[in-house]
Structures are given as structure tokens and as C-alpha cells.
Motif scaffolding. Sequence first.
Motif, PDB file in Angstrom:
ATOM      1  N   CYS A  27      -2.843  19.093   3.383  1.00 44.62           N
ATOM      2  CA  CYS A  27      -1.377  18.893   3.961  1.00 44.62           C
ATOM      3  C   CYS A  27      -0.413  17.990   3.466  1.00 44.62           C
ATOM      4  O   CYS A  27       0.756  18.345   3.384  1.00 44.62           O
ATOM      5  N   PHE A  28      -0.839  16.873   2.671  1.00 43.73           N
ATOM      6  CA  PHE A  28      -0.023  16.047   2.025  1.00 43.73           C
ATOM      7  C   PHE A  28       0.585  17.024   0.755  1.00 43.73           C
ATOM      8  O   PHE A  28       1.872  16.670   0.645  1.00 43.73           O
ATOM      9  N   MET A  29       0.060  17.653   0.055  1.00 41.83           N
ATOM     10  CA  MET A  29       0.240  18.264  -1.123  1.00 41.83           C
ATOM     11  C   MET A  29       1.231  19.373  -0.650  1.00 41.83           C
ATOM     12  O   MET A  29       2.160  19.807  -1.346  1.00 41.83           O
ATOM     13  N   LEU A  30       0.913  20.238   0.302  1.00 37.43           N
ATOM     14  CA  LEU A  30       1.566  21.272   0.963  1.00 37.43           C
ATOM     15  C   LEU A  30       3.092  20.793   1.337  1.00 37.43           C
ATOM     16  O   LEU A  30       3.919  21.500   0.969  1.00 37.43           O
ATOM     17  N   PHE A  31       3.120  19.627   2.194  1.00 43.98           N
ATOM     18  CA  PHE A  31       4.335  19.437   2.582  1.00 43.98           C
ATOM     19  C   PHE A  31       5.186  18.958   1.283  1.00 43.98           C
ATOM     20  O   PHE A  31       6.139  19.318   1.150  1.00 43.98           O
ATOM     21  N   HIS A  32       4.485  18.295   0.201  1.00 45.57           N
ATOM     22  CA  HIS A  32       5.106  18.041  -0.968  1.00 45.57           C
ATOM     23  C   HIS A  32       5.490  19.410  -1.658  1.00 45.57           C
ATOM     24  O   HIS A  32       6.621  19.280  -2.100  1.00 45.57           O
ATOM     25  N   ALA A  35       8.565  21.253   0.178  1.00 43.38           N
ATOM     26  CA  ALA A  35      10.049  20.620  -0.222  1.00 43.38           C
ATOM     27  C   ALA A  35      10.648  21.175  -1.433  1.00 43.38           C
ATOM     28  O   ALA A  35      11.966  21.140  -1.510  1.00 43.38           O
ATOM     29  N   LYS A  36       9.811  21.443  -2.334  1.00 47.21           N
ATOM     30  CA  LYS A  36      10.292  22.170  -3.583  1.00 47.21           C
ATOM     31  C   LYS A  36      10.742  23.522  -3.423  1.00 47.21           C
ATOM     32  O   LYS A  36      11.853  24.110  -4.015  1.00 47.21           O
ATOM     33  N   LEU A  37      10.097  24.090  -2.396  1.00 46.67           N
ATOM     34  CA  LEU A  37      10.427  25.617  -2.300  1.00 46.67           C
ATOM     35  C   LEU A  37      11.806  25.958  -1.238  1.00 46.67           C
ATOM     36  O   LEU A  37      12.304  26.961  -1.394  1.00 46.67           O
ATOM     37  N   THR A  38      11.864  25.017  -0.383  1.00 48.22           N
ATOM     38  CA  THR A  38      12.954  25.029   0.543  1.00 48.22           C
ATOM     39  C   THR A  38      14.467  25.264  -0.079  1.00 48.22           C
ATOM     40  O   THR A  38      15.237  26.243   0.365  1.00 48.22           O
ATOM     41  N   PRO A  39      14.891  24.601  -1.173  1.00 51.20           N
ATOM     42  CA  PRO A  39      16.181  24.931  -1.626  1.00 51.20           C
ATOM     43  C   PRO A  39      16.293  26.568  -2.455  1.00 51.20           C
ATOM     44  O   PRO A  39      17.214  27.145  -2.112  1.00 51.20           O
ATOM     45  N   GLU A  67       1.011  23.556  -6.107  1.00 49.69           N
ATOM     46  CA  GLU A  67       1.315  22.790  -4.635  1.00 49.69           C
ATOM     47  C   GLU A  67       1.113  23.603  -3.237  1.00 49.69           C
ATOM     48  O   GLU A  67       0.847  23.002  -2.238  1.00 49.69           O
ATOM     49  N   VAL A  68       1.641  24.765  -3.240  1.00 45.17           N
ATOM     50  CA  VAL A  68       1.683  25.562  -1.953  1.00 45.17           C
ATOM     51  C   VAL A  68       0.503  26.619  -1.759  1.00 45.17           C
ATOM     52  O   VAL A  68      -0.329  26.259  -0.968  1.00 45.17           O
ATOM     53  N   GLY A  69       0.329  27.276  -2.706  1.00 47.52           N
ATOM     54  CA  GLY A  69      -0.668  28.459  -2.863  1.00 47.52           C
ATOM     55  C   GLY A  69      -2.163  27.797  -2.777  1.00 47.52           C
ATOM     56  O   GLY A  69      -3.114  27.997  -1.982  1.00 47.52           O
ATOM     57  N   CYS A  70      -2.406  27.012  -3.658  1.00 42.80           N
ATOM     58  CA  CYS A  70      -3.797  26.292  -4.125  1.00 42.80           C
ATOM     59  C   CYS A  70      -4.163  25.207  -2.752  1.00 42.80           C
ATOM     60  O   CYS A  70      -5.214  24.916  -2.235  1.00 42.80           O
ATOM     61  N   SER A  71      -2.954  24.566  -2.357  1.00 39.83           N
ATOM     62  CA  SER A  71      -3.151  23.627  -1.258  1.00 39.83           C
ATOM     63  C   SER A  71      -3.615  24.314  -0.072  1.00 39.83           C
ATOM     64  O   SER A  71      -4.357  24.171   0.819  1.00 39.83           O
ATOM     65  N   LEU A  72      -3.071  25.583   0.143  1.00 36.45           N
ATOM     66  CA  LEU A  72      -3.367  26.724   1.427  1.00 36.45           C
ATOM     67  C   LEU A  72      -5.141  26.896   1.134  1.00 36.45           C
ATOM     68  O   LEU A  72      -5.753  26.962   2.202  1.00 36.45           O
ATOM     69  N   LEU A  73      -5.405  27.224  -0.035  1.00 37.63           N
ATOM     70  CA  LEU A  73      -6.706  27.474  -0.153  1.00 37.63           C
ATOM     71  C   LEU A  73      -7.643  26.339   0.041  1.00 37.63           C
ATOM     72  O   LEU A  73      -8.625  26.552   0.659  1.00 37.63           O
ATOM     73  N   LEU A  74      -7.054  25.273  -0.332  1.00 33.64           N
ATOM     74  CA  LEU A  74      -8.025  24.049  -0.198  1.00 33.64           C
ATOM     75  C   LEU A  74      -7.921  24.012   1.382  1.00 33.64           C
ATOM     76  O   LEU A  74      -9.052  23.403   1.803  1.00 33.64           O
TER      77      LEU A  74
END
Length: 144
Positions: A27-32, A35-39, A67-74
Amino acid sequence: MKRIFNTNYNHGSLDFALLLLRIGIACFMLFHGLAKLTPILNGAPVQFGDPVGLGEKLSFFLTVFAEVGCSLLLLFGLATRLAVIPLIITMVVAIFIIHSNDGFGKQELAAHYLLVYVFLLFSGAGRFSVDSLISRKSGRRRSF
């Protein structure tokens, strides 16, 4: 008092601790990462460094993938040991290339993430994960 210094562990407690660790760090890394993906989702151009010479866009894509894909798997405990490898690489790059001249204060967060990801690489996801369900269905037993 004896229980405080007891070095034995309960497998159920260990699996629950792995669940908490895995979900928390994901969750921490997904949030991080989001934030990169939003712009980009708002139509802004990619402005990202090229720390290893792969190009700005590819470096950005690989970082967001980790940060997003692998965090979702995790988060779900799916292919955990494979999912942490891109995250480990991302954190090594952050520590030793991106923040190499910034001192420990800037490297500390990435080092914390790295430590947890290396731990999960060795431990796996634990019993409360999709990996465990797949392992049980394929008939493989857990060995200690």
C-alpha cells in the motif's frame, strides 16, 4: 517473563505477520507509484530522469510498472518472489544512483523498502496469499 525471551515461533503468527508486512509495504509503495502516474493521466508530459541510460520514457515506465504493478501483485501475494525483483532493482537504483550524493537522509526510505523486499524475496508471501492457494492446488507441500 519467559515468553519475552522465547525464540520459538508460531507458524500462524508468522503467516499473519507476513500478511501485514506484505499489505502494508504494498500500500505504501502503491501510493508512491500512483503519485507518479497521476500527471500522465492528466495529460502532462513525462518528466523523469534517466538513471541507467534506458531513456526517460522507458525508465519512467519501468519504475511505474514496479511501483504500481508489482505492488498490486504483492498486495494479493501473487507471484510474490518475482514481484519483488523489479521493486528491489528500483530501490537499488534509487539508493545508489538517484540519491547517491544526497546522504543517508534521502536514501533511508528506499533502504527501508529494499530491506522489506529482500526479506519477502527470501520468505515468500506466507499462507494468507494467492501464492499459497496456487501451491496447495498444485499439490506442492510447504517445506521447512
